[in-house]
Motif scaffolding. Structure first.
Motif, PDB file in Angstrom:
ATOM      1  N   GLN A  75      -7.136  -7.565   1.067  1.00  0.00           N
ATOM      2  CA  GLN A  75      -7.143  -8.913   1.615  1.00  0.00           C
ATOM      3  C   GLN A  75      -5.809  -9.589   1.329  1.00  0.00           C
ATOM      4  N   VAL A  76      -5.195 -10.111   2.351  1.00  0.00           N
ATOM      5  CA  VAL A  76      -3.965 -10.887   2.205  1.00  0.00           C
ATOM      6  C   VAL A  76      -4.268 -12.289   2.712  1.00  0.00           C
ATOM      7  N   GLY A  77      -4.302 -13.242   1.787  1.00  0.00           N
ATOM      8  CA  GLY A  77      -4.723 -14.576   2.162  1.00  0.00           C
ATOM      9  C   GLY A  77      -6.161 -14.613   2.637  1.00  0.00           C
ATOM     10  N   GLY A  78      -6.966 -13.674   2.127  1.00  0.00           N
ATOM     11  CA  GLY A  78      -8.371 -13.623   2.507  1.00  0.00           C
ATOM     12  C   GLY A  78      -8.637 -12.864   3.788  1.00  0.00           C
ATOM     13  N   ILE A  79      -7.592 -12.314   4.403  1.00  0.00           N
ATOM     14  CA  ILE A  79      -7.742 -11.630   5.696  1.00  0.00           C
ATOM     15  C   ILE A  79      -7.283 -10.183   5.552  1.00  0.00           C
ATOM     16  N   MET A  80      -8.040  -9.252   6.161  1.00  0.00           N
ATOM     17  CA  MET A  80      -7.643  -7.853   6.201  1.00  0.00           C
ATOM     18  C   MET A  80      -6.877  -7.569   7.485  1.00  0.00           C
ATOM     19  N   ALA A  81      -5.932  -6.602   7.405  1.00  0.00           N
ATOM     20  CA  ALA A  81      -5.150  -6.246   8.591  1.00  0.00           C
ATOM     21  C   ALA A  81      -6.047  -5.682   9.686  1.00  0.00           C
ATOM     22  N   ARG A  82      -7.111  -4.998   9.287  1.00  0.00           N
ATOM     23  CA  ARG A  82      -8.113  -4.523  10.238  1.00  0.00           C
ATOM     24  C   ARG A  82      -9.412  -4.313   9.460  1.00  0.00           C
ATOM     25  N   PRO A  83     -10.550  -4.273  10.145  1.00  0.00           N
ATOM     26  CA  PRO A  83     -11.811  -4.060   9.434  1.00  0.00           C
ATOM     27  C   PRO A  83     -11.846  -2.682   8.757  1.00  0.00           C
ATOM     28  N   PRO A  84     -12.661  -2.529   7.715  1.00  0.00           N
ATOM     29  CA  PRO A  84     -12.817  -1.209   7.085  1.00  0.00           C
ATOM     30  C   PRO A  84     -13.250  -0.167   8.119  1.00  0.00           C
ATOM     31  N   LYS A  85     -12.776   1.059   7.931  1.00  0.00           N
ATOM     32  CA  LYS A  85     -13.060   2.114   8.901  1.00  0.00           C
ATOM     33  C   LYS A  85     -13.598   3.346   8.196  1.00  0.00           C
ATOM     34  N   LEU A  86     -14.687   3.907   8.725  1.00  0.00           N
ATOM     35  CA  LEU A  86     -15.233   5.157   8.208  1.00  0.00           C
ATOM     36  C   LEU A  86     -14.372   6.309   8.709  1.00  0.00           C
ATOM     37  N   LEU A  87     -13.802   7.085   7.778  1.00  0.00           N
ATOM     38  CA  LEU A  87     -12.924   8.197   8.144  1.00  0.00           C
ATOM     39  C   LEU A  87     -13.674   9.517   8.263  1.00  0.00           C
ATOM     40  N   ALA A  88     -14.662   9.734   7.396  1.00  0.00           N
ATOM     41  CA  ALA A  88     -15.410  10.988   7.420  1.00  0.00           C
ATOM     42  C   ALA A  88     -16.690  10.808   6.628  1.00  0.00           C
ATOM     43  N   ASP A  89     -17.691  11.617   6.945  1.00  0.00           N
ATOM     44  CA  ASP A  89     -18.916  11.605   6.150  1.00  0.00           C
ATOM     45  C   ASP A  89     -19.551  12.997   6.173  1.00  0.00           C
ATOM     46  N   GLU A  90     -20.428  13.235   5.186  1.00  0.00           N
ATOM     47  CA  GLU A  90     -21.089  14.531   5.092  1.00  0.00           C
ATOM     48  C   GLU A  90     -22.399  14.394   4.326  1.00  0.00           C
ATOM     49  N   ASN A  91     -23.465  14.938   4.893  1.00  0.00           N
ATOM     50  CA  ASN A  91     -24.755  14.959   4.223  1.00  0.00           C
ATOM     51  C   ASN A  91     -24.735  16.057   3.162  1.00  0.00           C
ATOM     52  N   LEU A  92     -25.007  15.673   1.903  1.00  0.00           N
ATOM     53  CA  LEU A  92     -24.940  16.618   0.787  1.00  0.00           C
ATOM     54  C   LEU A  92     -26.316  17.116   0.363  1.00  0.00           C
ATOM     55  N   GLY A  93     -27.372  16.715   1.068  1.00  0.00           N
ATOM     56  CA  GLY A  93     -28.687  17.260   0.803  1.00  0.00           C
ATOM     57  C   GLY A  93     -29.502  16.509  -0.223  1.00  0.00           C
TER      58      GLY A  93
END
Length: 433
Positions: free
Chosen positions: A312-330
């Motif tokens: 956060q810069v001044g309470g603002i992010m340059a862009r929203p959080p982004k999911l890069l990868a995921d994996e089901n581990l069981g």
């Protein structure tokens, strides 16, 4: 996920503990020693109470259940060098159940461990192995930093990686707090209100490894030179929350001072995508070329995720959080432990947007009923990220809540030595990768 043939690992030694294990960690100052925290829910006792003599139901008795109580212990083990010999060296009873423990990350305080319990107590212990004594673990201080309500559990704790006096804790009544720990190991609240509030149990917390000085002269609500601290928390409400705080050294000098030494002026950030409670958070100490940070999470929904999150810069992010990868581990991903990180862009002091570098991280995941996973995460300092499951350890017959690796065995070409535990079967296993 990158396709691979993951290995199924076998234990070299196993044993049964006296009480169910909930957490475990090796001591960085004494890598041959590790501590297991236990959580024991004592059985309910039912007593029979006669009805009042004036009652119309004098022939009936009333069964009254006493409140359930919990206790625990801290169990110290020694792992012999280059052998599979495990020795129990000390068991220290604790009056309430233990939910989390962590040794201090700073080299001059590596012997000190923080624990949190089912009655809201925070304790500090020092582990000092000697050849002439079987008493290795010594209690330094026990306190109730958030009040005397024994029904509120402290669910987790986390040291700040570079501010040696800051410790975060989470509670069963949905709160996240940052505490200041003084030189005598006494705990002081830094804010009169929680840093973060969930709507259900706050399961886990982590600090960003990055810290900076506040230099914005146009913002007079925060003293210049304050430490800018980012904190993440996960709750049973399926939310990963984050905020940026400002910690003022000048307001923490006097322990009697009731003024807040922490400013929270920005709105909470909600990172979406979890389908169940967020139970583990592991921020990685690396920065992408666009300035975002890499944060990995675990959840009750069995999924390991990697996010790109801008500060956060001044309470603002340059862009929203982004999911890069995921994996089901069981299985539910309860804990994540960074084994090692290769960050060639940092090693080469290259801040350019070059794509020739790839970072990689090795992570140990405790996956509840699915056992342990060894994960390799790779990325190119942009939005491209891959997850590879390298190995599985599945000998546990119940919930794997705690696992750790022996410090030093992750280096060079050494064999990684791991100890993992499971709750209901009270099993502790030693295995190698």
């Amino acid at each position: 996920m990158m396709e691979s043939e993951d290995r199924v690992l076998a234990s070299s030694r196993s044993l049964i503990l006296d009480l169910p294990p909930s957490c475990i960690e090796f001591c960085p100052a004494h890598p041959s020693h590790f501590v297991v925290g236990t959580y024991n829910l004592q059985k309910e006792e039912t007593t029979t109470v006669d009805q009042d003599a004036g009652s119309d139901n004098r022939d009936e008795d009333q069964n009254v259940k006493k409140p359930q109580s919990r206790n625990g212990s801290l169990v110290v083990f020694r792992l012999a060098d280059d052998t599979h010999e495990l020795s129990l060296v000390q068991t220290l009873s604790y009056p309430s159940a233990l939910l989390d423990l962590h040794f201090h990350p700073h080299p001059d305080k590596h012997e000190v461990m923080a624990t949190v319990s089912s009655t809201g107590s925070l304790s500090f212990f020092r582990l000092s192995p000697t050849q002439s004594s079987s008493v290795l673990l010594v209690e330094l201080v026990t306190c109730k930093p958030l009040g005397n309500d024994d029904t509120v559990l402290l669910l987790s704790c986390a040291w700040h990686p570079s501010r040696s006096d800051l410790l975060a804790v989470t509670t069963s009544d949905f709160q996240v707090h940052i505490l200041r720990i003084d030189e005598e190991w006494n705990a002081h609240e830094t804010s009169s209100s929680p840093v973060i509030m969930h709507t259900l149990e706050a399961w886990t917390v982590a600090f960003s490894p990055f810290i900076s000085k506040h230099q914005d002269e146009t913002n007079d609500s925060v003293p210049l030179g304050s430490d800018e601290i980012v904190i993440y928390s996960g709750g049973d409400d399926s939310k990963l929350l984050s905020t940026t705080c400002y910690y003022h050294d000048d307001l923490k000098v006097n322990s009697e001072d009731s003024g807040d030494s922490l400013s929270i002026i920005h709105p909470l950030v909600t990172i979406k995508g979890h389908m169940a409670g967020v139970t583990a958070i592991l921020p990685l100490p690396l920065t992408n070329v666009d300035g975002s940070r890499v944060v990995s999470t675990g959840s009750y929904d069995d999924t390991f995720r990697i996010y790109s999150i801008h500060p956060q810069v001044g309470g603002i992010m340059a862009r929203p959080p982004k999911l890069l990868a995921d994996e089901n581990l069981g299985g539910g991903v309860w804990r994540l432990k960074l084994v090692k990180l290769d960050d060639p862009r940092k090693e080469n002091n290259d801040d350019t947007a070059s794509r020739q570098y790839r970072w990689s991280a090795l992570i140990l995941a405790s996956c509840m009923h699915a056992g342990c996973r060894i994960l390799e995460i790779t990325g190119d300092y942009s939005d491209n990220c891959q997850i590879t499951v390298l190995a599985r350890f599945e000998e546990h017959q119940s919930m794997n809540y705690g696992s750790d690796f022996q410090p030093g065995t992750e280096r060079d070409s050494r064999t990684l030595r791991c100890v993992s535990t499971s709750f209901y079967d009270r099993l502790l296993c030693l295995w190698e990768f």
